[in-house]
Motif scaffolding. Structure first.
Motif, mmCIF file in Angstrom:
data_model
loop_
_atom_site.group_PDB
_atom_site.id
_atom_site.type_symbol
_atom_site.label_atom_id
_atom_site.label_comp_id
_atom_site.label_asym_id
_atom_site.label_seq_id
_atom_site.Cartn_x
_atom_site.Cartn_y
_atom_site.Cartn_z
ATOM 1 N N ALA A 90 0.866 -1.183 0.001
ATOM 2 C CA ALA A 90 -0.020 -0.040 -0.075
ATOM 3 C C ALA A 90 0.912 1.311 -0.090
ATOM 4 O O ALA A 90 0.465 2.217 -0.786
ATOM 5 N N ALA A 91 1.888 1.507 0.775
ATOM 6 C CA ALA A 91 3.025 2.197 0.711
ATOM 7 C C ALA A 91 3.677 2.596 -0.571
ATOM 8 O O ALA A 91 3.572 3.659 -0.801
ATOM 9 N N ARG A 92 3.897 1.505 -1.167
ATOM 10 C CA ARG A 92 4.720 1.666 -2.464
ATOM 11 C C ARG A 92 3.620 2.259 -3.538
ATOM 12 O O ARG A 92 3.917 2.905 -4.188
ATOM 13 N N ALA A 93 2.268 1.633 -3.567
ATOM 14 C CA ALA A 93 1.125 2.307 -4.443
ATOM 15 C C ALA A 93 1.055 3.441 -4.243
ATOM 16 O O ALA A 93 0.898 4.465 -5.247
ATOM 17 N N PHE A 94 1.099 4.117 -2.857
ATOM 18 C CA PHE A 94 0.726 5.459 -2.539
ATOM 19 C C PHE A 94 1.937 6.543 -2.942
ATOM 20 O O PHE A 94 1.406 7.408 -3.670
ATOM 21 N N LYS A 95 3.089 5.917 -2.851
ATOM 22 C CA LYS A 95 4.176 6.617 -3.266
ATOM 23 C C LYS A 95 4.138 6.827 -4.847
ATOM 24 O O LYS A 95 4.551 7.895 -5.499
ATOM 25 N N LYS A 96 3.840 5.829 -5.581
ATOM 26 C CA LYS A 96 3.558 5.694 -7.083
ATOM 27 C C LYS A 96 2.661 6.823 -7.545
ATOM 28 O O LYS A 96 2.926 7.326 -8.467
ATOM 29 N N ALA A 97 1.667 6.788 -6.825
ATOM 30 C CA ALA A 97 0.422 7.587 -7.058
ATOM 31 C C ALA A 97 0.899 8.964 -6.870
ATOM 32 O O ALA A 97 0.675 10.094 -7.830
ATOM 33 N N LEU A 98 1.553 9.421 -5.838
ATOM 34 C CA LEU A 98 1.948 10.781 -5.580
ATOM 35 C C LEU A 98 3.265 11.038 -6.506
ATOM 36 O O LEU A 98 3.143 12.327 -6.816
ATOM 37 N N ASN A 99 3.818 10.246 -7.269
ATOM 38 C CA ASN A 99 4.799 10.549 -8.369
ATOM 39 C C ASN A 99 4.182 10.682 -9.477
ATOM 40 O O ASN A 99 4.847 10.974 -10.582
ATOM 41 N N GLY A 100 2.971 10.551 -9.982
ATOM 42 C CA GLY A 100 2.168 10.895 -11.066
ATOM 43 C C GLY A 100 2.044 9.936 -11.797
ATOM 44 O O GLY A 100 1.645 9.985 -13.031
#
Length: 151
Positions: free
Chosen positions: A95-105
């Motif tokens: 979930a943290a990885r997906a969130f970071k990916k989403a924040l990076n556009g």
């Protein structure tokens, strides 16, 4: 939720989850520290035992980060003193990885359903394969399965 935010607020604890999730076996604290230093400092494995950060990371893991992650249920300590990620820890790391990916556009995880994510049979998300089952992101139901029977 506050506990989860606290656990993930530290980059070091996120490093622990990433490292343990990708490890092939439970790791002792010193090995975990070495792997984190390799990852963060982009060192060759041979340079790590003598690297000044290795001992510092190992101490902070033992005194701060590993106890917090263990108390939060994200990691477990084995009988021989090694650490392993729990199923909850694996889910939180993903979930943290997906969130970071989403924040990076990355638009493959858009909540409005317009992204390009698709679900394959194993339950993992991939992008761009037209032969795979498409999922409605809001309901979690396959787009071609309105009553949810194929889930």
């Amino acid at each position: 939720m506050d506990t989860l935010y606290e656990l993930l607020s530290s980059e070091r604890r996120r490093d622990v989850l990433i490292t343990l999730t990708s490890a092939e076996r439970p790791l002792a604290r010193d090995e975990l520290a070495r792997r984190i230093v390799v990852r963060r400092q982009r060192l060759l494995r041979a340079d790590v035992p003598n690297h000044p950060k290795t001992k510092k990371v190992e101490i902070s893991l033992g005194h701060v980060h590993l106890p917090k992650l263990e108390n939060g249920g994200l990691i477990d300590q084995t009988k021989d003193g090694r650490y392993d990620v729990t199923l909850l820890g694996q889910d939180v790391e993903r979930a943290a990885r997906a969130f970071k990916k989403a924040l990076n556009g990355d638009d493959t995880n858009r909540l409005d359903g317009s992204g390009t994510n698709q679900l394959i049979d194993s339950g993992t998300w991939q992008s761009g394969k037209s032969s795979q089952l498409s999922i409605n992101r809001r309901s979690g139901v396959p787009a071609n399965d309105v009553d949810g029977d194929n889930c």
